[in-house]
Write a protein that holds these residues in place. Structure first.
Motif, PDB file in Angstrom:
ATOM      1  N   THR A  72      11.439  56.937-120.581  1.00 31.43           N
ATOM      2  CA  THR A  72      10.450  57.997-120.776  1.00 31.43           C
ATOM      3  C   THR A  72       9.157  57.478-121.372  1.00 31.43           C
ATOM      4  OG1 THR A  72      11.183  58.539-123.025  1.00 31.43           O
ATOM      5  CG2 THR A  72      12.333  59.631-121.201  1.00 31.43           C
ATOM      6  N   GLY A  73       9.230  56.318-122.030  1.00 25.96           N
ATOM      7  CA  GLY A  73       8.052  55.778-122.695  1.00 25.96           C
ATOM      8  C   GLY A  73       7.787  56.410-124.052  1.00 25.96           C
ATOM      9  N   GLU A  74       8.675  57.325-124.463  1.00 29.22           N
ATOM     10  CA  GLU A  74       8.467  58.058-125.717  1.00 29.22           C
ATOM     11  C   GLU A  74       9.472  57.664-126.795  1.00 29.22           C
ATOM     12  OE1 GLU A  74       8.667  62.114-124.506  1.00 29.22           O
ATOM     13  OE2 GLU A  74       6.799  62.029-123.367  1.00 29.22           O
ATOM     14  N   THR A  75      10.318  56.690-126.502  1.00 28.93           N
ATOM     15  CA  THR A  75      11.363  56.275-127.440  1.00 28.93           C
ATOM     16  C   THR A  75      11.592  54.772-127.348  1.00 28.93           C
ATOM     17  OG1 THR A  75      12.509  58.406-127.320  1.00 28.93           O
ATOM     18  CG2 THR A  75      13.810  56.536-128.040  1.00 28.93           C
ATOM     19  N   LEU A  76      11.791  54.141-128.490  1.00 26.71           N
ATOM     20  CA  LEU A  76      12.235  52.751-128.566  1.00 26.71           C
ATOM     21  C   LEU A  76      13.532  52.727-129.365  1.00 26.71           C
ATOM     22  CD1 LEU A  76       8.845  50.972-129.360  1.00 26.71           C
ATOM     23  CD2 LEU A  76      10.058  50.971-127.175  1.00 26.71           C
ATOM     24  N   VAL A  77      14.561  52.052-128.855  1.00 19.52           N
ATOM     25  CA  VAL A  77      15.856  52.022-129.533  1.00 19.52           C
ATOM     26  C   VAL A  77      16.224  50.585-129.898  1.00 19.52           C
ATOM     27  CG1 VAL A  77      16.663  54.113-128.394  1.00 19.52           C
ATOM     28  CG2 VAL A  77      17.119  51.903-127.333  1.00 19.52           C
ATOM     29  N   ARG A  78      17.212  50.499-130.797  1.00 18.74           N
ATOM     30  CA  ARG A  78      17.699  49.212-131.298  1.00 18.74           C
ATOM     31  C   ARG A  78      16.541  48.305-131.728  1.00 18.74           C
ATOM     32  NH1 ARG A  78      22.341  47.198-132.330  1.00 18.74           N
ATOM     33  NH2 ARG A  78      22.789  44.968-132.231  1.00 18.74           N
ATOM     34  N   MET A  79      15.742  48.838-132.652  1.00 16.56           N
ATOM     35  CA  MET A  79      14.622  48.097-133.223  1.00 16.56           C
ATOM     36  C   MET A  79      15.030  47.560-134.590  1.00 16.56           C
ATOM     37  SD  MET A  79      12.059  48.422-131.017  1.00 16.56           S
ATOM     38  CE  MET A  79      10.511  48.256-131.896  1.00 16.56           C
ATOM     39  N   GLU A  80      14.580  46.355-134.904  1.00 14.00           N
ATOM     40  CA  GLU A  80      14.865  45.807-136.225  1.00 14.00           C
ATOM     41  C   GLU A  80      13.599  45.833-137.078  1.00 14.00           C
ATOM     42  OE1 GLU A  80      15.912  41.732-136.553  1.00 14.00           O
ATOM     43  OE2 GLU A  80      14.525  41.038-135.009  1.00 14.00           O
ATOM     44  N   LEU A  81      13.798  46.129-138.364  1.00 10.73           N
ATOM     45  CA  LEU A  81      12.703  46.116-139.326  1.00 10.73           C
ATOM     46  C   LEU A  81      12.639  44.701-139.914  1.00 10.73           C
ATOM     47  CD1 LEU A  81      10.589  47.348-141.180  1.00 10.73           C
ATOM     48  CD2 LEU A  81      12.428  48.321-142.557  1.00 10.73           C
ATOM     49  N   PHE A  82      11.599  43.954-139.531  1.00  7.76           N
ATOM     50  CA  PHE A  82      11.574  42.538-139.912  1.00  7.76           C
ATOM     51  C   PHE A  82      10.490  42.203-140.925  1.00  7.76           C
ATOM     52  CE2 PHE A  82       8.304  42.684-136.744  1.00  7.76           C
ATOM     53  CZ  PHE A  82       7.411  41.675-137.064  1.00  7.76           C
ATOM     54  N   ASP A  83       9.571  43.137-141.213  1.00 10.08           N
ATOM     55  CA  ASP A  83       8.541  42.840-142.197  1.00 10.08           C
ATOM     56  C   ASP A  83       7.952  44.153-142.696  1.00 10.08           C
ATOM     57  OD1 ASP A  83       6.956  41.375-143.854  1.00 10.08           O
ATOM     58  OD2 ASP A  83       5.656  40.542-142.291  1.00 10.08           O
ATOM     59  N   HIS A  84       7.338  44.102-143.867  1.00 14.91           N
ATOM     60  CA  HIS A  84       6.697  45.287-144.419  1.00 14.91           C
ATOM     61  C   HIS A  84       5.663  44.863-145.455  1.00 14.91           C
ATOM     62  CE1 HIS A  84       9.750  44.442-147.520  1.00 14.91           C
ATOM     63  NE2 HIS A  84       8.871  44.968-148.339  1.00 14.91           N
ATOM     64  N   ARG A  85       4.734  45.770-145.735  1.00 17.99           N
ATOM     65  CA  ARG A  85       3.779  45.573-146.821  1.00 17.99           C
ATOM     66  C   ARG A  85       3.266  46.940-147.247  1.00 17.99           C
ATOM     67  NH1 ARG A  85      -1.644  45.652-145.110  1.00 17.99           N
ATOM     68  NH2 ARG A  85      -1.947  45.643-142.848  1.00 17.99           N
ATOM     69  N   THR A  86       2.494  46.948-148.324  1.00 18.32           N
ATOM     70  CA  THR A  86       1.932  48.199-148.831  1.00 18.32           C
ATOM     71  C   THR A  86       0.472  48.296-148.417  1.00 18.32           C
ATOM     72  OG1 THR A  86       3.409  48.081-150.730  1.00 18.32           O
ATOM     73  CG2 THR A  86       1.574  49.615-150.876  1.00 18.32           C
ATOM     74  N   GLY A  87       0.093  49.441-147.849  1.00 18.11           N
ATOM     75  CA  GLY A  87      -1.267  49.631-147.373  1.00 18.11           C
ATOM     76  C   GLY A  87      -2.049  50.602-148.225  1.00 18.11           C
ATOM     77  N   LEU A  88      -3.176  51.084-147.700  1.00 21.13           N
ATOM     78  CA  LEU A  88      -4.058  52.010-148.404  1.00 21.13           C
ATOM     79  C   LEU A  88      -3.291  53.239-148.851  1.00 21.13           C
ATOM     80  CD1 LEU A  88      -7.050  52.517-149.214  1.00 21.13           C
ATOM     81  CD2 LEU A  88      -7.303  53.747-147.053  1.00 21.13           C
ATOM     82  N   ALA A  89      -3.595  53.702-150.067  1.00 21.26           N
ATOM     83  CA  ALA A  89      -2.969  54.884-150.660  1.00 21.26           C
ATOM     84  C   ALA A  89      -1.471  54.690-150.892  1.00 21.26           C
ATOM     85  CB  ALA A  89      -3.214  56.130-149.812  1.00 21.26           C
ATOM     86  N   GLY A  90      -1.052  53.430-150.989  1.00 21.29           N
ATOM     87  CA  GLY A  90       0.336  53.144-151.310  1.00 21.29           C
ATOM     88  C   GLY A  90       1.321  53.385-150.195  1.00 21.29           C
ATOM     89  N   ARG A  91       0.828  53.650-148.981  1.00 21.84           N
ATOM     90  CA  ARG A  91       1.763  53.910-147.895  1.00 21.84           C
ATOM     91  C   ARG A  91       2.454  52.619-147.472  1.00 21.84           C
ATOM     92  NH1 ARG A  91      -3.342  54.901-144.724  1.00 21.84           N
ATOM     93  NH2 ARG A  91      -3.753  52.975-143.600  1.00 21.84           N
ATOM     94  N   LEU A  92       3.661  52.768-146.929  1.00 23.10           N
ATOM     95  CA  LEU A  92       4.414  51.623-146.439  1.00 23.10           C
ATOM     96  C   LEU A  92       3.995  51.303-145.010  1.00 23.10           C
ATOM     97  CD1 LEU A  92       7.952  52.660-147.687  1.00 23.10           C
ATOM     98  CD2 LEU A  92       6.566  50.800-148.600  1.00 23.10           C
ATOM     99  N   LEU A  93       3.790  50.031-144.738  1.00 24.76           N
ATOM    100  CA  LEU A  93       3.504  49.588-143.372  1.00 24.76           C
ATOM    101  C   LEU A  93       4.702  48.769-142.912  1.00 24.76           C
ATOM    102  CD1 LEU A  93      -0.243  48.518-143.805  1.00 24.76           C
ATOM    103  CD2 LEU A  93       0.660  50.708-142.993  1.00 24.76           C
TER     104      LEU A  93
END
Length: 635
Positions: free
Chosen positions: A49-70
């Motif tokens: 459908t192009g509207e869903t991605l499955v079996r994704m791994e979270l491999f990195d993160h950081r903190t962005g503007l206003a403390g939001r998680l990236l």
């Protein structure tokens, strides 16, 4: 022209009640679509459908503007992501891939690459593997409803502008003033700039394909700032905002991009709110706090065991959340100072009211206004002293999911309605185009623009064979070509799920033509292949693996151009059914992406039942640009 009027709604309340009803219909359609998608368990089927991605791994993160998680997600092994519609700024839901009952957390796509999707969110998702779904955009809908509630009660300048837009007050224009233009503009562009700036309430700049609409709009903004005004520059998509920003940064020093830039070029990066805030001298303490948040989240990600371990993990997340709150508070004052220093603020029409507060602007410009639904413009309108709408109502209309809402009129933009109601009194059309060979331009000009378009001398007769190292053949010398598949059994087929159509034999012909173009010296990045159906796009992408060759739907090519465009019509049946092709504005977009060569492939026996396509076929015949697929032999 619009075919669903709101003129029968005599009161302002009735008008906004109707717009609110459209939003409810659209919301219901989005929820139903998400529910259907979440019931699909097959990875191949749900990602199609192009509207869903499955079996994704979270491999990195950081903190962005206003403390939001990236949060950065990828497929196992970093393989390329499948074709998807999760663009920058798209609202999504991140959920546990292995838990169908997990409702997930809300986020917004903040960056994307071929194999990575970055999502900005306020919370940490549960799970080891993740599913990312296009989400019903309830936040945007709530903002639109709130803006319309304010518009109902508006008084003073906002109330007058609202009444002009609703046709309850007449248009007013001051005497046009002489201007000293920064950019070299042709006479119609100059006239459009003077006209737009003379509007007391609202004016429209109508920019057909290749006529330099963005250049003209940027000049309008420059002149408004030069006259001492502050400008809010909007567009419905992040890409359109960035296109305008790219033009403005070379003209004005104090331009700020608010939101999620789709393309962070080096030249644009210093104008993003995130970068400007991060470079502010007072944010050193905030950077220290961000690092502390990152350390806390990293510590919480360790493998805690037992009841005390889960408690400790929750405590670490809670502490990180408190710190993010303090970061938001400190950043807020910095953000407001940065925004106050800007002459031009660039953002999508989904305006972050928390960021902009109650700021008003001397001029609000909405580019690509024809892709905005009526409910979506009011956030911007309420901030305007004067309003300029720019776009082309003969190209892509607003995207609306609900069939009921479309029938009621939600697919007709404010700009189209104003042109329909006010005629030439409200707009100026740009007529000199700088993209297409005259032959490519002609049918579009005659059909959609009253025959007014003129090809500039720089493009009027340019051909593929004029490019360096390109062999002169019939394929590279003729500017237009229609290849008719009638009678050759190039029959359309339907994907297994019954939701999209494809045409294998047409795909074979497209593959043959692309390879012939490359053999004659055309570089893959100069070629674009457009199909009205995603299934045909998927088929062709699987058959053509040339680096830099772009194959996409019409929407993917909006605002783009290529030296040569191959358009596969797909539809071929004995019932004369053409489906999506009946929206002829989409075909107008597809045909006008080509600079030097347009090749259209289709079945005249199917297409010819429709008045528009019958005229198109006649145009190709009269131009000696008609060929039969039988001329190609066995493909």
């Amino acid at each position: 022209m619009s075919d669903v009027s709101l003129d029968h709604l005599t009161s302002t309340d009735d008008y906004f009640d109707e717009l609110g009803r459209w939003l409810e219909l659209e919301s219901e359609a989005e929820r139903e679509r998400l529910a259907r998608r979440r019931q699909i368990r097959s990875q191949t089927d749900v990602e199609r459908t192009g509207e869903t991605l499955v079996r994704m791994e979270l491999f990195d993160h950081r903190t962005g503007l206003a403390g939001r998680l990236l949060l950065e997600f990828r497929k196992p092994g970093g393989e390329p992501l499948p074709m998807n519609r999760l663009k920058v700024g798209t609202p999504v839901v991140i959920s546990d891939h292995d838990n169908a009952k997990d409702n997930g957390i809300a986020g917004v796509v903040s960056r994307r690459k071929s194999n990575v999707l970055q999502v900005a969110t306020e919370a940490w998702p549960e799970g080891s593997w993740y599913r990312i779904d296009l989400s019903p955009d309830e936040t945007t809908r709530r903002r639109q409803m709130a803006a319309m509630a304010r518009a109902r009660l508006a008084r003073g300048r906002s109330g007058r502008l609202r009444d002009v837009l609703l046709g309850k007050r007449p248009l007013r224009f001051a005497k046009e003033k002489p201007l000293e233009f920064l950019t070299p503009l042709n006479p119609p562009q100059q006239e459009a700039v003077r006209f737009a700036l003379s509007a007391e309430e609202v004016a429209v700049v109508h920019g057909p394909p290749g006529t330099g609409k963005t250049t003209t709009v940027a000049e309008v903004i420059y002149q408004a700032v030069k006259q001492g005004g502050r400008v809010l520059a909007c567009a419905p998509s992040n890409t359109a905002v960035d296109n305008l920003l790219e033009r403005l940064v070379g003209m004005l020093p104090d331009v700020i991009r608010v939101g999620h830039p789709a393309r962070v070029f080096e030249a644009l990066r210093g104008h993003t709110l995130d970068e400007l805030v991060d470079n502010d001298p007072s944010t050193e303490v905030i950077r220290d706090m961000r690092r502390e948040v990152t350390d806390l989240i990293r510590a919480a990600g360790k493998d805690f065991r037992g009841r005390d371990g889960y408690r400790r993990r929750r405590e670490l997340f809670a502490e990180a959340g408190q710190l993010r709150g303090q970061i938001r508070s400190l950043e807020k004052s910095v953000i407001q100072g940065v925004i106050d220093s800007a002459d031009v603020v660039c953002t999508t029409t989904t305006i972050d009211d928390e960021l902009l507060g109650d700021r008003q602007f001397d001029l609000v410009v909405i580019d690509e206004a024809c892709q905005c639904t009526l409910p979506s413009v009011w956030q911007a309108v309420l901030r305007a002293d004067r309003l300029i709408l720019a776009g082309d109502h003969c190209q892509l209309p607003p995207t609306v999911l609900s069939d009921q809402a479309v029938k009621a009129g939600m697919g007709i933009s404010l700009m189209e309605r104003l042109i329909d109601r006010e005629g030439e009194g409200i707009f100026r059309r740009l007529i000199v185009q700088y993209r297409m060979h005259e032959s490519i331009m002609r049918f579009s000009s005659d059909t959609f623009y009253d025959g007014t378009l003129v090809a500039d001398a720089s493009v009027k007769s340019h051909r593929l064979c004029d490019l360096n190292d390109v062999t002169e053949t019939r394929l590279t010398s003729d500017p237009i070509e229609f290849i008719d598949t009638a009678g050759a059994e190039f029959d359309e087929q339907v994907e297994a799920d019954g939701e999209s159509k494809f045409n294998p034999k047409e795909a074979n012909l497209i593959v043959h033509l692309v390879r012939e173009l490359v053999e004659n010296g055309i570089a893959p990045h100069q070629i674009g292949v457009i199909a009205p159906y995603a299934a045909q796009v998927r088929l062709l992408r699987g058959r053509l693996d040339l680096a830099e060759l772009e194959i996409d739907t019409v929407d993917g090519f909006q605002g783009r151009e290529k030296e040569v465009i191959l358009l596969t019509m797909v539809r071929s049946n004995d019932r004369g059914e053409i489906g999506f092709l009946a929206e002829i504005r989409r075909t107008n977009v597809a045909m006008t992406r080509a600079r030097r060569k347009l090749i259209a492939v289709g079945d005249s026996a199917t297409l010819g039942h429709h008045k528009f396509y019958a005229a198109m076929l006649e145009f190709f015949e009269q131009s000696q640009a008609y060929r039969s697929v039988w001329e190609f032999g066995e493909i």
